[in-house]
Design an enzyme around this catalytic site. Structure first.
Site, mmCIF file in Angstrom:
data_model
loop_
_atom_site.group_PDB
_atom_site.id
_atom_site.type_symbol
_atom_site.label_atom_id
_atom_site.label_comp_id
_atom_site.label_asym_id
_atom_site.label_seq_id
_atom_site.Cartn_x
_atom_site.Cartn_y
_atom_site.Cartn_z
ATOM 1 N N LYS A 22 -54.698 60.431 89.041
ATOM 2 C CA LYS A 22 -53.257 60.680 88.927
ATOM 3 C C LYS A 22 -52.950 62.164 89.112
ATOM 4 C CE LYS A 22 -51.215 61.292 84.786
ATOM 5 N NZ LYS A 22 -50.380 62.500 84.708
ATOM 6 N N ASN A 23 -53.698 63.028 88.420
ATOM 7 C CA ASN A 23 -53.338 64.446 88.424
ATOM 8 C C ASN A 23 -53.717 65.162 89.713
ATOM 9 O OD1 ASN A 23 -52.139 64.068 86.006
ATOM 10 N ND2 ASN A 23 -53.810 64.894 84.784
ATOM 11 N N CYS A 117 -44.600 64.216 79.637
ATOM 12 C CA CYS A 117 -44.989 63.869 78.259
ATOM 13 C C CYS A 117 -44.400 64.884 77.276
ATOM 14 C CB CYS A 117 -46.510 63.893 78.119
ATOM 15 S SG CYS A 117 -47.289 62.550 78.981
ATOM 16 N N ARG A 122 -43.338 72.666 76.982
ATOM 17 C CA ARG A 122 -44.027 72.599 78.278
ATOM 18 C C ARG A 122 -43.496 73.756 79.135
ATOM 19 N NH1 ARG A 122 -46.166 67.325 79.209
ATOM 20 N NH2 ARG A 122 -47.407 68.275 80.835
ATOM 21 N N ASP A 305 -56.751 65.467 77.680
ATOM 22 C CA ASP A 305 -56.191 64.157 78.047
ATOM 23 C C ASP A 305 -57.056 63.007 77.554
ATOM 24 O OD1 ASP A 305 -54.922 65.314 81.252
ATOM 25 O OD2 ASP A 305 -54.201 65.554 79.203
ATOM 26 N N ARG A 397 -47.260 54.901 83.730
ATOM 27 C CA ARG A 397 -47.175 56.141 84.517
ATOM 28 C C ARG A 397 -48.544 56.516 85.060
ATOM 29 N NH1 ARG A 397 -45.700 60.854 81.287
ATOM 30 N NH2 ARG A 397 -46.396 61.824 83.220
HETATM 31 C C1 EPZ Z 1 -51.705 69.340 83.308
HETATM 32 O O1 EPZ Z 1 -50.480 69.632 82.645
HETATM 33 C C2 EPZ Z 1 -51.866 67.845 83.249
HETATM 34 N N1 EPZ Z 1 -50.745 67.212 83.952
HETATM 35 C C3 EPZ Z 1 -51.889 67.373 81.791
HETATM 36 O O2 EPZ Z 1 -52.190 65.985 81.814
HETATM 37 C C4 EPZ Z 1 -53.027 68.080 81.050
HETATM 38 O O3 EPZ Z 1 -52.933 67.772 79.685
HETATM 39 C C5 EPZ Z 1 -52.927 69.597 81.247
HETATM 40 O O4 EPZ Z 1 -52.827 69.926 82.639
HETATM 41 C C6 EPZ Z 1 -54.156 70.298 80.679
HETATM 42 O O5 EPZ Z 1 -55.303 69.827 81.340
HETATM 43 C C7 EPZ Z 1 -50.828 67.111 85.285
HETATM 44 O O6 EPZ Z 1 -51.803 67.523 85.906
HETATM 45 C C8 EPZ Z 1 -49.659 66.458 85.973
HETATM 46 P P1 EPZ Z 1 -51.210 73.373 81.625
HETATM 47 P P2 EPZ Z 1 -49.864 71.128 82.744
HETATM 48 O O7 EPZ Z 1 -50.248 74.187 82.403
HETATM 49 O O8 EPZ Z 1 -50.179 71.712 84.055
HETATM 50 C C9 EPZ Z 1 -49.623 76.456 78.398
HETATM 51 C C10 EPZ Z 1 -51.906 63.710 81.460
HETATM 52 O O9 EPZ Z 1 -52.082 63.107 80.400
HETATM 53 N N2 EPZ Z 1 -48.795 76.998 79.488
HETATM 54 O O10 EPZ Z 1 -52.659 73.395 81.984
HETATM 55 O O11 EPZ Z 1 -48.453 71.053 82.306
HETATM 56 C C11 EPZ Z 1 -49.167 75.073 77.966
HETATM 57 O O12 EPZ Z 1 -48.130 75.158 77.013
HETATM 58 C C12 EPZ Z 1 -51.181 65.031 81.425
HETATM 59 O O13 EPZ Z 1 -52.329 63.356 82.576
HETATM 60 C C13 EPZ Z 1 -48.061 78.160 79.271
HETATM 61 O O14 EPZ Z 1 -48.091 78.720 78.183
HETATM 62 O O15 EPZ Z 1 -50.713 71.863 81.613
HETATM 63 C C14 EPZ Z 1 -50.428 74.494 77.383
HETATM 64 O O16 EPZ Z 1 -50.564 74.950 76.050
HETATM 65 C C15 EPZ Z 1 -50.585 65.327 80.064
HETATM 66 N N3 EPZ Z 1 -47.300 78.652 80.288
HETATM 67 C C16 EPZ Z 1 -51.542 75.120 78.231
HETATM 68 O O17 EPZ Z 1 -50.951 76.251 78.875
HETATM 69 C C17 EPZ Z 1 -47.238 78.055 81.517
HETATM 70 O O18 EPZ Z 1 -46.530 78.565 82.417
HETATM 71 C C18 EPZ Z 1 -52.109 74.205 79.307
HETATM 72 O O19 EPZ Z 1 -51.030 73.753 80.067
HETATM 73 C C19 EPZ Z 1 -47.997 76.870 81.723
HETATM 74 C C20 EPZ Z 1 -48.774 76.365 80.697
#
Ligand code: EPZ
Length: 425
Positions: A22-23, A117, A122, A305, A397
């Protein structure tokens, strides 16, 4: 209202075939916007998030043709306006990737603030930081992020946080920028590598994906391509956990074992037998699981995840376990639902203390988000009695044909339509 109805107690035997990731799909499909030709994508999972991103591209003017259940032909040439409005993007976090793809192609992107989610904040500050360093400016108006640039020039970007989304978005914005971009502290997830391989198959020059330093030399054009995406390591991990909950002996097919390393290691620590083959893993689980401690980390650490699913397993393990959610602010909303099934879990900020009980008891529960819903399925398969899972749109989803895949290995699971919410008291 649709519900999943699962009666626990059946051990699982047979084979489960894993779908495309998916991702990876939700990053690669928007990346097609950057192409000057038609792209054929294969091994695409048949899930709601893919349907949503397809619909967004269509409404923007691209043509998306399903060759079969898992292959998409996308021609982005019909896109006239680099705008993705709220009614399109509100359901899905990955819609934020439209920012990088539209900016990288058109030097302009108007994208509604992302949905997805709901567990904690986010943010997209790192995404916007990366765009700014490449030369773009942005403003937020009417719940839309409006980004534009006279031109994008390669530069050095150090991400303050290891962020999958920010890494993806900066890659998408940088592949056609002038000169070299270096992304430091980049995410190393398998879907980052898959995106880089897809971009390079279109003629991009992306190196180092899978490490924490990605170097991109901008190119002028990106051609059409044919690309098959990687299998979903989180779907695979979820079904591995399902076998551990119900007990049994199941071959999980169409996986890349290396992508499962941290999950395999943790389940082995819990006493599970796992045999690895070239493109499959065999999971054999009899008897009570051992307790363990889990801390979620960016790849190659234990994936966040899989945190709800492993916590569901630990609710009946022998002893007390600690689950530390070190990636997201608040990813324990599912705990209340497990408590309804008889789990003994206390949560203090980012730490859940799980005291193993003999067995959970089936009852009506809700899927509070995608992986929380997966955790309910894992818990229900090993529980005594019947569990009714509501709000399964979250599960749809990210999981293709979960009823078919689990029924085929002996689970007592079915999808029902009812006209009301089941009494949860
Ligand atoms: C991706 O989300 C995945 N989604 C998430 O999977 C997954 O949990 C996450 O990566 C971590 O592996 C998709 O790929 C569509 P991040 P993403 O940016 O990109 C902080 C699922 O279940 N952060 O890696 O949104 C954030 O708050 C989903 O498939 C900032 O602070 O996650 C978090 O604490 C749920 N500023 C951490 O980084 C930013 O600009 C990791 O977030 C961006 C992120």
């Amino acid at each position: 209202m649709k519900k999943l109805v699962i009666t626990g107690g059946n051990r699982l035997h047979g084979t489960i075939k894993i779908s495309g990731a998916k991702n990876a799909a939700v990053a690669i499909i928007p990346a097609v916007i950057l192409s000057d030709g038609v792209c054929l994508l294969e091994n695409i999972p048949d899930i709601e998030d893919v349907n949503i991103i397809d619909e967004i591209l269509c409404k923007m003017g691209a043509s998306v043709r399903h060759i079969n259940k898992t292959s998409l032909e996308i021609d982005p040439s019909g896109i006239k306006e680099p705008v993705a409005t709220y009614d399109l993007v509100r359901h899905m976090r990955a819609s934020s990737y439209l920012m990088g793809a539209l900016l990288g192609k058109y030097l302009k992107a108007d994208v509604a603030l992302p949905g997805g989610c709901d567990f904690g904040v986010r943010p997209v500050d790192q995404h916007l930081k990366g765009f700014g360093i490449l030369g773009a400016t942005h403003c937020v108006a009417d719940d839309m992020i409006k980004i534009k640039a006279d031109k994008l020039v390669g530069n050095h970007i150090y991400l303050d946080v290891v962020s999958v989304g920010a890494t993806v978005n900066v890659m998408l914005a940088a592949v056609k920028a002038e000169g070299r971009t270096t992304i430091e502290n980049a995410a190393k997830e398998p879907h980052i590598v898959d995106l880089a391989n897809f971009l390079n198959s279109m003629g991009a020059d992306v190196r180092g994906a899978g490490t924490d330093v990605i170097k991109i030399n901008g190119v002028k054009t990106l051609r059409g391509t044919t690309y098959s995406i990687i299998p979903d390591q989180i779907e695979a991990g979820t079904y591995m956990a399902a076998v551990c909950s119900a007990g049994g002996d199941v071959l999980i097919q169409n996986v890349i074992p290396k992508h499962l390393e941290s999950i395999t290691a943790k389940l082995r620590e819990m006493g599970v037998t796992i045999e690895e083959f070239d493109d499959s893993v065999r999971v054999i689980c009899n008897g009570r699981l051992k307790r363990c401690n889990v801390t979620t980390m960016p790849h190659p650490g234990f994936p966040t995840d899989m945190q709800p699913q492993i916590a569901a397993l630990l609710t009946t393990a022998d002893g007390m376990s600690m689950v530390n959610e070190a990636v997201w602010d608040n990813r324990f909303r599912y705990v209340d639902e497990l408590r309804r099934m008889g789990a003994d879990i206390t949560v203090d900020d980012s730490l859940a203390i799980v005291r193993g009980v003999e067995v959970l008891t089936g009852t009506p529960v809700k899927a509070t988000d995608l992986r929380a819903g997966a955790a309910m399925i894992v818990a229900a398969l090993g529980a005594r009695g019947t569990t009714y899972i509501e709000d399964i749109r979250h599960i749809e989803r990210g999981y293709e044909d979960v009823v078919g895949k689990l029924s085929a290995v002996g689970a007592d699971i079915k999808l029902i339509e009812t006209d009301d919410s089941i009494n949860r008291n």
